[in-house]
Motif scaffolding. Structure first.
Motif, PDB file in Angstrom:
ATOM      1  N   THR A 493     -21.275  -1.275   1.917  1.00 26.87           N
ATOM      2  CA  THR A 493     -22.380  -2.060   2.010  1.00 26.87           C
ATOM      3  C   THR A 493     -22.120  -2.136  -0.733  1.00 26.87           C
ATOM      4  N   THR A 494     -21.851  -1.827  -0.572  1.00 31.03           N
ATOM      5  CA  THR A 494     -21.023  -1.574  -2.246  1.00 31.03           C
ATOM      6  C   THR A 494     -19.583  -2.674  -1.766  1.00 31.03           C
ATOM      7  N   LEU A 495     -19.025  -2.387  -0.991  1.00 35.42           N
ATOM      8  CA  LEU A 495     -17.999  -2.917  -0.647  1.00 35.42           C
ATOM      9  C   LEU A 495     -17.726  -4.518  -0.786  1.00 35.42           C
ATOM     10  N   SER A 496     -19.287  -4.751   0.107  1.00 30.04           N
ATOM     11  CA  SER A 496     -19.675  -6.024   0.269  1.00 30.04           C
ATOM     12  C   SER A 496     -20.692  -6.509  -0.759  1.00 30.04           C
ATOM     13  N   ASP A 497     -21.151  -5.990  -1.211  1.00 31.30           N
ATOM     14  CA  ASP A 497     -21.837  -6.846  -2.458  1.00 31.30           C
ATOM     15  C   ASP A 497     -20.758  -6.976  -3.263  1.00 31.30           C
ATOM     16  N   LEU A 498     -19.552  -6.297  -3.533  1.00 33.24           N
ATOM     17  CA  LEU A 498     -18.501  -6.531  -4.306  1.00 33.24           C
ATOM     18  C   LEU A 498     -17.837  -7.550  -4.216  1.00 33.24           C
ATOM     19  N   ARG A 499     -17.710  -7.882  -3.029  1.00 35.50           N
ATOM     20  CA  ARG A 499     -17.094  -8.747  -2.661  1.00 35.50           C
ATOM     21  C   ARG A 499     -17.455 -10.295  -2.561  1.00 35.50           C
ATOM     22  N   THR A 500     -19.024  -9.699  -2.435  1.00 40.85           N
ATOM     23  CA  THR A 500     -19.959 -11.448  -2.603  1.00 40.85           C
ATOM     24  C   THR A 500     -19.864 -11.384  -3.632  1.00 40.85           C
ATOM     25  N   ALA A 501     -20.118 -10.593  -4.747  1.00 41.14           N
ATOM     26  CA  ALA A 501     -20.150 -10.727  -5.905  1.00 41.14           C
ATOM     27  C   ALA A 501     -18.358 -11.536  -6.838  1.00 41.14           C
ATOM     28  N   ILE A 502     -17.217 -11.208  -6.574  1.00 41.91           N
ATOM     29  CA  ILE A 502     -16.614 -11.842  -6.720  1.00 41.91           C
ATOM     30  C   ILE A 502     -16.350 -13.321  -6.477  1.00 41.91           C
ATOM     31  N   ARG A 503     -17.182 -13.653  -5.133  1.00 43.23           N
ATOM     32  CA  ARG A 503     -16.792 -14.839  -4.170  1.00 43.23           C
ATOM     33  C   ARG A 503     -17.624 -15.945  -4.756  1.00 43.23           C
ATOM     34  N   ALA A 504     -17.991 -15.495  -5.411  1.00 45.56           N
ATOM     35  CA  ALA A 504     -19.364 -16.256  -6.234  1.00 45.56           C
ATOM     36  C   ALA A 504     -18.184 -17.256  -7.175  1.00 45.56           C
ATOM     37  N   ALA A 505     -17.787 -16.340  -8.068  1.00 43.85           N
ATOM     38  CA  ALA A 505     -15.999 -16.336  -8.742  1.00 43.85           C
ATOM     39  C   ALA A 505     -15.452 -17.314  -8.522  1.00 43.85           C
TER      40      ALA A 505
END
Length: 658
Positions: A493-505
């Motif tokens: 879940t942490t990695l998914s949230d991190l990738r989502t934050a990166i993908r937004a940028a």
């Protein structure tokens, strides 16, 4: 519900089955208007490719295609109807008794639903606005305000906080005694054992002030014998909690006497000379003699001759020996035995630390219980370092390295010294990860908001380990003391949230997963820690003037690794990085011929680590060489004040300001 989709599918199928035959019948007529006559057959054989013949052929093909589609739909519908009929035939119908019982149960439930009750409804469970996995319960490490449970035992809250404070003091002692720039002290910092990190994680936040009390409960003056399944584990808990309290006593004070047999039984054959407050005797008779000598001595105001507060031993050999031991104890001392048959009071201890006074039949205090592994792990933070800090300014350890042979490649965490540096990226990276100082991920000049603390830990941990980290490594580092299989979902879940934050940028993937390891994409991320390691490697291996290379190391270092965060795994790489910079200052100072410039470099190094005593004494030596003995005295005086305030001044009284 998917009924709209089903209705739409039925409408489409119905349209396909009705519209094509209507169009064919309207425009081209029926597929077989009649059998051809013999004259028509002769005309078709003589001229087969007429307009009428082609139209009839195409119409026939269209009708054949429609018949095929209609046949397919009919067969599929028949199969579904047949399957539904078979399912209905297997559904058990309720018997009359079952129908009656169902009706009675429904009536009872309806009546109960409308029955008024005086009990208030259960309060709603509060939902945290932070990490949604922070409060997932576990059975391996808990901290509920009634102690800390770790793998291998249970500790009171006060003891757990003392362990956390002692671990912080251990790192300060390591910083104090490190010798910058010398190969003899080039070994990387050793991480703390798993039990210590689990206690640190359970206490969540280090205490603002070091606890000064003791978690050892009040023990009977006549001595106490621990029996039961948890007697040995409780004796280990008494040993650890008493030694924790001894950290605040003068270094020459004996807070506990223990027989060698008892120490070996509890924690194995260890070297006890460097454990403050602990004195090991060979026999019970020696302990009795020592206690008797203290009983006849006057109380010393300075505390150097204070008697032991606790005596820990196995079952005395004889009843007479036990009697002499009790008679020789003074008011401050308490005798604790385990595996004893009868000695003073007898407390039965279960494996969870709960006690019961066998004579009074009343429950007693709960004791700290630890198995051998947990107790040995906790002794790590209680042992004084074996490296002695030199105090003689003429000692060669305090001199700057003068030759190129003293230059070494500092140990880089989790990287092989023989591994060549990575080739430069063909294109500039799209992101910049800053881990020296306050961690930050910057993409296109804008910082990326990372909501989860665990996600930020993943980024810093992967920066510390450029070769990557496995799922087990990440889980054990971020959630120490918990079984990996219970928290693997948190990591995903942490990695998914991190990738989502990166993908937004940025659409570029910054965290890759290859060969069962997570790692940062070196072509997409520029990490300041990697640039620091590259600069250190270049400075230590250059064959020309190393001065610019060491200056690059100093300029790259912008602060402590992950400054402001107290994660349980961060101390070893943080200290290793700090040592790299101290080595750089030391080597750069050794190349300077200007005394003023050399002294400025040493002062800058002291700002990097204000607890490093060799660096202070080296700077004081240069101050004296420049004719400033008062400045050297003030520098060492401020160091002693700082060490005393931190609790690592070896028990000397606090120096008075001048």
């Amino acid at each position: 519900m998917n009924w709209p989709r089903r209705v739409m599918s039925a409408v489409i199928v119905l349209a396909v089955l009705t519209v094509p035959p209507w169009l064919l019948a309207t425009l081209a007529g029926p597929p077989l208007p009649g059998w051809p006559s013999s004259a028509q057959l002769r005309d078709w054989i003589a001229d087969p490719l007429t307009r009428r013949t082609l139209t009839a052929g195409l119409t026939t093909a269209a009708w054949i295609l429609w018949f095929t589609l209609a046949y397919t739909v009919a067969v599929s519908t028949a199969r579904k109807l047949q399957a539904g009929a078979r399912w209905l035939s297997r559904v058990p119908l309720p018997t009359p008794w079952q129908a009656a019982a169902t009706g009675m149960a429904g009536a009872a439930a309806l009546t109960a639903a409308h029955t008024p009750t005086a009990e208030p409804p259960a309060p709603a469970t509060p939902v945290s606005t932070g990490d949604q996995h922070r409060h997932i319960p576990d059975t391996t490490r808990t901290h509920s305000g009634e102690g800390v449970t770790v793998e291998g035992g249970w500790l009171p809250d006060e003891t757990a906080q003392q362990i956390t404070a002692a671990a912080a003091l251990l790192w300060l002692r390591r910083r104090r005694t490190y010798q910058p720039g010398h190969p003899a002290d080039s070994s990387p910092p050793t991480p703390l054992p798993a039990t210590v990190t689990a206690v640190q994680a359970a206490t969540a936040h280090p205490p603002e002030s070091t606890p000064t009390g003791t978690a050892v409960p009040h023990l009977p003056a006549a001595g106490v014998a621990l029996t039961g399944d948890g007697a040995t584990d409780a004796a280990r808990g008494v040993l650890i909690t008493r030694l924790l309290a001894a950290l605040h006593h003068p270094p020459d004070t004996t807070s506990m006497l223990i027989t060698r047999a008892a120490l070996t039984t509890l924690v194995g054959a260890i070297e006890a000379d460097n454990i403050p407050g602990l004195r090991v005797v060979d026999t019970v008779e020696q302990a009795t003699t020592l206690l008797s000598s203290h009983a006849h001595l006057p109380a010393a105001p300075d505390g150097d001759a204070e008697p032991p507060e606790l005596v820990l031993l196995i079952d005395p050999a004889t009843a007479a020996t036990a009697g002499r031991l009790i008679a020789s104890t003074v008011s401050q001392a308490r005798v604790v035995t385990f595996a004893a048959t009868e000695f003073g009071h007898t407390w039965h201890v279960d494996r969870h630390g709960h006690t019961r006074d066998q004579q009074a039949g009343q429950p007693g205090p709960r004791l700290c219980v630890l198995d051998r592994t947990a107790a040995t792990d906790l002794l790590t933070v209680l042992t004084r370092p074996t490296t002695e800090t030199p105090h003689d300014s003429s000692d060669p350890e305090l001199s700057l390295p003068r030759t190129a042979n003293s230059l070494r490649i500092p140990r880089q965490p989790a990287r092989s010294a023989s591994r060549p540096p990575a080739p430069p990226a063909p294109a500039p990276p799209v992101a910049r990860l800053q881990v020296l100082g306050r961690p930050a991920l910057i993409i296109d000049g804008q910082p990326v908001t990372i909501r989860r603390s665990a996600a930020l830990q993943v980024l810093v941990l992967l920066a510390v380990h450029p070769e990557g980290a496995t799922t087990t490594h990440l889980v054990h580092a971020i959630w120490p003391g918990l079984p990996a299989h219970t928290v693997t979902g948190r990591l995903y879940t942490t990695l998914s949230d991190l990738r989502t934050a990166i993908r937004a940028a940025t659409p570029t993937a910054l965290v890759d997963h290859t060969d069962d390891r997570y790692h940062l994409n070196p072509h997409a991320v520029d990490v300041d820690l990697w640039r620091l390691h590259t600069a250190v490697h270049h400075a230590a291996t250059t064959l020309t003037d190393p001065t610019p290379a060491w200056q690059t190391v100093i300029d790259t270092y912008t602060g402590d690794l992950a400054a402001g965060h107290s994660w349980t795994w961060i101390d070893p790489p943080r200290e290793a990085t700090r040592r790299l910079v101290l080595d750089a200052y030391t080597h750069l100072a050794s190349t300077q011929s200007d005394p003023e410039h050399r002294l400025r470099l040493l002062q800058d190094a002291i700002r990097v680590d204000p607890y490093n005593e060799p660096m202070h004494r080296l700077a004081a030596e240069h101050l004296r060489a420049q004719g400033e003995p008062d400045a050297a005295t003030r520098l060492l005086h401020s160091l002693q004040q700082r060490l005393h305030a931190a609790g690592i001044a070896d028990g000397q009284p606090a120096p008075t300001p001048r």
